[in-house]
Scaffold this motif. Structure first.
Motif, mmCIF file in Angstrom:
data_model
loop_
_atom_site.group_PDB
_atom_site.id
_atom_site.type_symbol
_atom_site.label_atom_id
_atom_site.label_comp_id
_atom_site.label_asym_id
_atom_site.label_seq_id
_atom_site.Cartn_x
_atom_site.Cartn_y
_atom_site.Cartn_z
ATOM 1 N N ALA A 9 -0.590 -1.694 3.915
ATOM 2 C CA ALA A 9 -1.892 -1.577 3.250
ATOM 3 C C ALA A 9 -3.020 -1.768 4.260
ATOM 4 N N GLY A 10 -4.008 -0.893 4.205
ATOM 5 C CA GLY A 10 -5.127 -1.018 5.136
ATOM 6 C C GLY A 10 -6.319 -0.233 4.647
ATOM 7 N N ILE A 11 -7.489 -0.668 5.094
ATOM 8 C CA ILE A 11 -8.720 0.035 4.717
ATOM 9 C C ILE A 11 -9.596 0.237 5.953
ATOM 10 N N PRO A 40 3.747 -4.919 -8.394
ATOM 11 C CA PRO A 40 2.296 -5.128 -8.336
ATOM 12 C C PRO A 40 1.950 -6.027 -7.153
ATOM 13 N N LEU A 41 1.072 -5.563 -6.283
ATOM 14 C CA LEU A 41 0.745 -6.354 -5.088
ATOM 15 C C LEU A 41 -0.605 -5.954 -4.500
ATOM 16 N N ASP A 42 -1.582 -6.839 -4.728
ATOM 17 C CA ASP A 42 -2.873 -6.719 -4.048
ATOM 18 C C ASP A 42 -2.845 -7.735 -2.914
ATOM 19 N N VAL A 43 -2.877 -7.254 -1.684
ATOM 20 C CA VAL A 43 -2.678 -8.150 -0.544
ATOM 21 C C VAL A 43 -3.844 -9.116 -0.343
ATOM 22 N N THR A 44 -4.971 -8.867 -1.003
ATOM 23 C CA THR A 44 -6.127 -9.765 -0.870
ATOM 24 C C THR A 44 -6.165 -10.818 -1.974
ATOM 25 N N ASP A 45 -5.195 -10.796 -2.866
ATOM 26 C CA ASP A 45 -5.201 -11.681 -4.030
ATOM 27 C C ASP A 45 -3.997 -12.631 -3.929
ATOM 28 N N ASN A 88 4.143 -4.263 11.129
ATOM 29 C CA ASN A 88 2.721 -4.325 10.807
ATOM 30 C C ASN A 88 2.080 -2.999 11.214
ATOM 31 N N VAL A 89 1.584 -2.262 10.243
ATOM 32 C CA VAL A 89 1.034 -0.944 10.562
ATOM 33 C C VAL A 89 -0.361 -1.141 11.150
ATOM 34 N N SER A 90 -0.425 -0.925 12.459
ATOM 35 C CA SER A 90 -1.649 -1.153 13.217
ATOM 36 C C SER A 90 -2.232 0.195 13.637
ATOM 37 N N THR A 108 -4.744 11.469 5.888
ATOM 38 C CA THR A 108 -4.624 10.697 4.640
ATOM 39 C C THR A 108 -6.033 10.453 4.094
ATOM 40 N N ASP A 109 -6.088 9.824 2.927
ATOM 41 C CA ASP A 109 -7.399 9.516 2.338
ATOM 42 C C ASP A 109 -8.222 8.591 3.233
ATOM 43 N N LEU A 110 -7.528 7.806 4.044
ATOM 44 C CA LEU A 110 -8.201 6.850 4.937
ATOM 45 C C LEU A 110 -9.237 7.530 5.823
ATOM 46 N N ILE A 166 0.633 7.162 4.292
ATOM 47 C CA ILE A 166 1.759 6.815 5.165
ATOM 48 C C ILE A 166 2.723 5.868 4.451
ATOM 49 N N GLY A 167 2.191 4.989 3.586
ATOM 50 C CA GLY A 167 3.050 4.049 2.853
ATOM 51 C C GLY A 167 4.013 4.768 1.931
ATOM 52 N N LEU A 168 3.515 5.742 1.200
ATOM 53 C CA LEU A 168 4.371 6.516 0.288
ATOM 54 C C LEU A 168 5.436 7.276 1.082
ATOM 55 N N PRO A 223 -15.563 -3.073 12.685
ATOM 56 C CA PRO A 223 -14.684 -3.651 11.663
ATOM 57 C C PRO A 223 -13.224 -3.222 11.764
ATOM 58 N N TYR A 224 -12.954 -1.931 11.677
ATOM 59 C CA TYR A 224 -11.555 -1.480 11.655
ATOM 60 C C TYR A 224 -10.850 -1.708 12.998
ATOM 61 N N PRO A 225 -11.417 -1.252 14.128
ATOM 62 C CA PRO A 225 -10.710 -1.481 15.400
ATOM 63 C C PRO A 225 -10.461 -2.963 15.678
ATOM 64 N N GLY A 248 0.830 -1.209 0.000
ATOM 65 C CA GLY A 248 0.000 0.000 0.000
ATOM 66 C C GLY A 248 0.858 1.249 0.000
ATOM 67 N N ALA A 249 1.870 1.251 -0.883
ATOM 68 C CA ALA A 249 2.903 2.304 -0.813
ATOM 69 C C ALA A 249 2.686 3.432 -1.807
ATOM 70 N N ASN A 250 1.564 3.437 -2.503
ATOM 71 C CA ASN A 250 1.385 4.459 -3.536
ATOM 72 C C ASN A 250 0.883 5.799 -2.994
ATOM 73 N N LYS A 251 0.470 5.831 -1.736
ATOM 74 C CA LYS A 251 0.010 7.117 -1.169
ATOM 75 C C LYS A 251 0.065 7.059 0.357
ATOM 76 N N ALA A 274 1.887 -1.911 -4.710
ATOM 77 C CA ALA A 274 0.632 -1.204 -4.990
ATOM 78 C C ALA A 274 -0.245 -2.108 -5.847
ATOM 79 N N ARG A 275 -1.552 -2.049 -5.585
ATOM 80 C CA ARG A 275 -2.455 -2.962 -6.310
ATOM 81 C C ARG A 275 -2.836 -2.425 -7.672
ATOM 82 N N ASP A 276 -2.705 -1.115 -7.864
ATOM 83 C CA ASP A 276 -3.095 -0.492 -9.125
ATOM 84 C C ASP A 276 -1.815 -0.071 -9.869
HETATM 85 N N1 LIG Z 1 -4.139 7.650 8.684
HETATM 86 C C1 LIG Z 1 -4.229 7.345 9.978
HETATM 87 O O1 LIG Z 1 -4.605 8.169 10.830
HETATM 88 C C2 LIG Z 1 -3.865 5.962 10.440
HETATM 89 C C3 LIG Z 1 -3.840 5.732 11.828
HETATM 90 C C4 LIG Z 1 -3.483 4.471 12.283
HETATM 91 C C5 LIG Z 1 -3.163 3.487 11.390
HETATM 92 N N2 LIG Z 1 -3.213 3.736 10.036
HETATM 93 C C6 LIG Z 1 -2.857 2.653 9.133
HETATM 94 O O2 LIG Z 1 -1.833 3.100 8.261
HETATM 95 C C7 LIG Z 1 -1.860 2.321 7.060
HETATM 96 C C8 LIG Z 1 -1.801 3.252 5.855
HETATM 97 O O3 LIG Z 1 -2.990 4.027 5.857
HETATM 98 P P1 LIG Z 1 -3.087 5.505 5.278
HETATM 99 O O4 LIG Z 1 -3.645 6.334 6.354
HETATM 100 O O5 LIG Z 1 -1.829 5.902 4.627
HETATM 101 O O6 LIG Z 1 -4.265 5.299 4.229
HETATM 102 P P2 LIG Z 1 -4.392 5.575 2.651
HETATM 103 O O7 LIG Z 1 -3.800 6.882 2.296
HETATM 104 O O8 LIG Z 1 -5.814 5.299 2.343
HETATM 105 O O9 LIG Z 1 -3.462 4.435 2.026
HETATM 106 C C9 LIG Z 1 -3.823 3.094 2.104
HETATM 107 C C10 LIG Z 1 -2.979 2.331 1.118
HETATM 108 O O10 LIG Z 1 -3.347 0.934 1.197
HETATM 109 C C11 LIG Z 1 -3.567 0.493 -0.134
HETATM 110 N N3 LIG Z 1 -4.419 -0.675 -0.172
HETATM 111 C C12 LIG Z 1 -5.695 -0.815 0.237
HETATM 112 N N4 LIG Z 1 -6.131 -2.046 -0.028
HETATM 113 C C13 LIG Z 1 -5.106 -2.710 -0.617
HETATM 114 C C14 LIG Z 1 -4.932 -4.002 -1.130
HETATM 115 N N5 LIG Z 1 -5.922 -4.915 -1.120
HETATM 116 N N6 LIG Z 1 -3.730 -4.346 -1.662
HETATM 117 C C15 LIG Z 1 -2.726 -3.454 -1.709
HETATM 118 N N7 LIG Z 1 -2.838 -2.198 -1.266
HETATM 119 C C16 LIG Z 1 -4.013 -1.839 -0.723
HETATM 120 C C17 LIG Z 1 -4.145 1.691 -0.846
HETATM 121 O O11 LIG Z 1 -4.085 1.515 -2.248
HETATM 122 P P3 LIG Z 1 -5.142 2.250 -3.279
HETATM 123 O O12 LIG Z 1 -4.593 3.624 -3.536
HETATM 124 O O13 LIG Z 1 -5.095 1.346 -4.465
HETATM 125 O O14 LIG Z 1 -6.469 2.270 -2.590
HETATM 126 C C18 LIG Z 1 -3.215 2.770 -0.323
HETATM 127 O O15 LIG Z 1 -1.988 2.728 -1.007
HETATM 128 C C19 LIG Z 1 -3.139 1.488 7.132
HETATM 129 O O16 LIG Z 1 -2.828 0.183 7.559
HETATM 130 C C20 LIG Z 1 -3.960 2.190 8.203
HETATM 131 O O17 LIG Z 1 -4.864 1.336 8.826
HETATM 132 C C21 LIG Z 1 -3.545 4.957 9.554
#
Ligand SMILES: NC(=O)c1ccc[n+]([C@@H]2O[C@H](COP(=O)([O-])OP(=O)(O)OC[C@H]3O[C@@H](n4cnc5c(N)ncnc54)[C@H](OP(=O)(O)O)[C@@H]3O)[C@@H](O)[C@H]2O)c1
Length: 249
Positions: A88-90, A58-63, A139-141, A200-202, A15-17, A164-166, A10-13, A34-36
């Protein structure tokens, strides 16, 4: 001298980027999971322009096929992996995010990425991590995965009720602890990162920390020395005034 190889999912954007950028700045070879393809290549391009030895994987963690192909690529090209950041997380929630409104479909979707995806990727890459001299798994928790934090009536997160998420991050914390136990007699360290609430977008960019600040936590755990800890949840401590340290499970 061989370069250090790190794979970040999940490194395309977000915290991963930021994590690949910071690890790339150390002169490491950073594999941008990155999956896309378009988003992955764009991230690779941006990172390369910044001077990083970055490569889109290329890496979709669910595939399962995608995970196996990524592991094969790293095995063929590098033969080992020094650092795996399961980033990667949603986030998903139903209705008003009360437990009673949770649907199994949402729960399954979140667990597929946040829990099953981490186990699938870790197991696929473990042989390559064992081939490295002293690998690190991050493991990013989240602190929302800490039952102690979420049930503290005085804590900042007490009003959160979503399942779900917690609960996926609570499961990920246990996953982390169990891998750390299995690997305790090896040089491999396995820890869970709490980046803190980052914009982030999350979370529709509502966080009060930056993605770079969140990435600092992953980088710290990815670069632990030989006498560093394993099997901890470590990072931003909201209830302790915002420093870094060990969080309760
Ligand atoms: N932001 C926060 O406040 C926060 C706090 C605590 C923990 N975290 C954790 O930090 C991590 C990164 O989150 P973020 O905040 O940076 O969110 P984000 O900007 O939404 O980035 C999430 C990344 O995960 C990727 N991803 C989602 N599903 C995937 C899959 N099936 N296979 C591969 N990649 C996948 C997304 O790819 P696409 O662009 O293709 O969707 C995106 O690159 C997550 O584990 C999140 O739970 C975030």
């Amino acid at each position: 001298m061989t370069t250090t190889i790190a794979l970040i999912t999940g490194a395309n954007k977000g915290i991963g980027l930021a994590t690949v950028r910071q690890l790339g700045a150390r002169g490491w070879t950073v594999l941008v999971g990155a999956r896309d393809a378009a988003r992955g290549r764009e991230a690779e391009r941006t990172l390369r322009e910044g001077g990083a030895d970055a490569r889109f994987v290329p890496l979709d963690v669910t595939d399962e096929e995608s995970v196996a192909a990524a592991a094969k690529l790293v095995e063929t090209e590098y033969g080992h992996l020094d650092v795996l950041v399961n980033n990667a997380g949603i986030v998903r929630a139903d209705g008003s995010a009360m437990p009673s409104e949770t649907t199994l479909a949402t729960l399954r979707e979140v667990y597929e990425t946040n829990v099953f995806g981490v186990v699938a990727v870790t197991n696929a890459f473990l042989p390559l991590l064992r081939n490295a001299p002293a690998a690190r798994i991050v493991n990013v928790s989240s602190e929302v995965g800490s039952i102690a934090v979420m049930t503290d009536p005085q804590g900042a997160l007490f009003e959160l009720t979503s399942v779900p998420y917690p609960s996926s991050k609570a499961a990920l914390n246990m996953v982390t602890a169990m891998y750390a136990k299995e690997l305790r007699d090896t040089p491999i360290k396995v820890n869970a990162a709490n980046p803190g609430y980052c914009a982030t977008d999350l979370n529709h960019n509502s966080g009060f920390r930056t993605p770079d600040q969140g990435a600092e936590v992953s980088v710290h755990l990815a670069t632990l020395p030989a006498d560093g800890p394993s099997g901890l949840l470590w990072g931003f401590q909201m209830d302790a005034g915002g420093g870094y340290g060990v969080l309760p499970w």
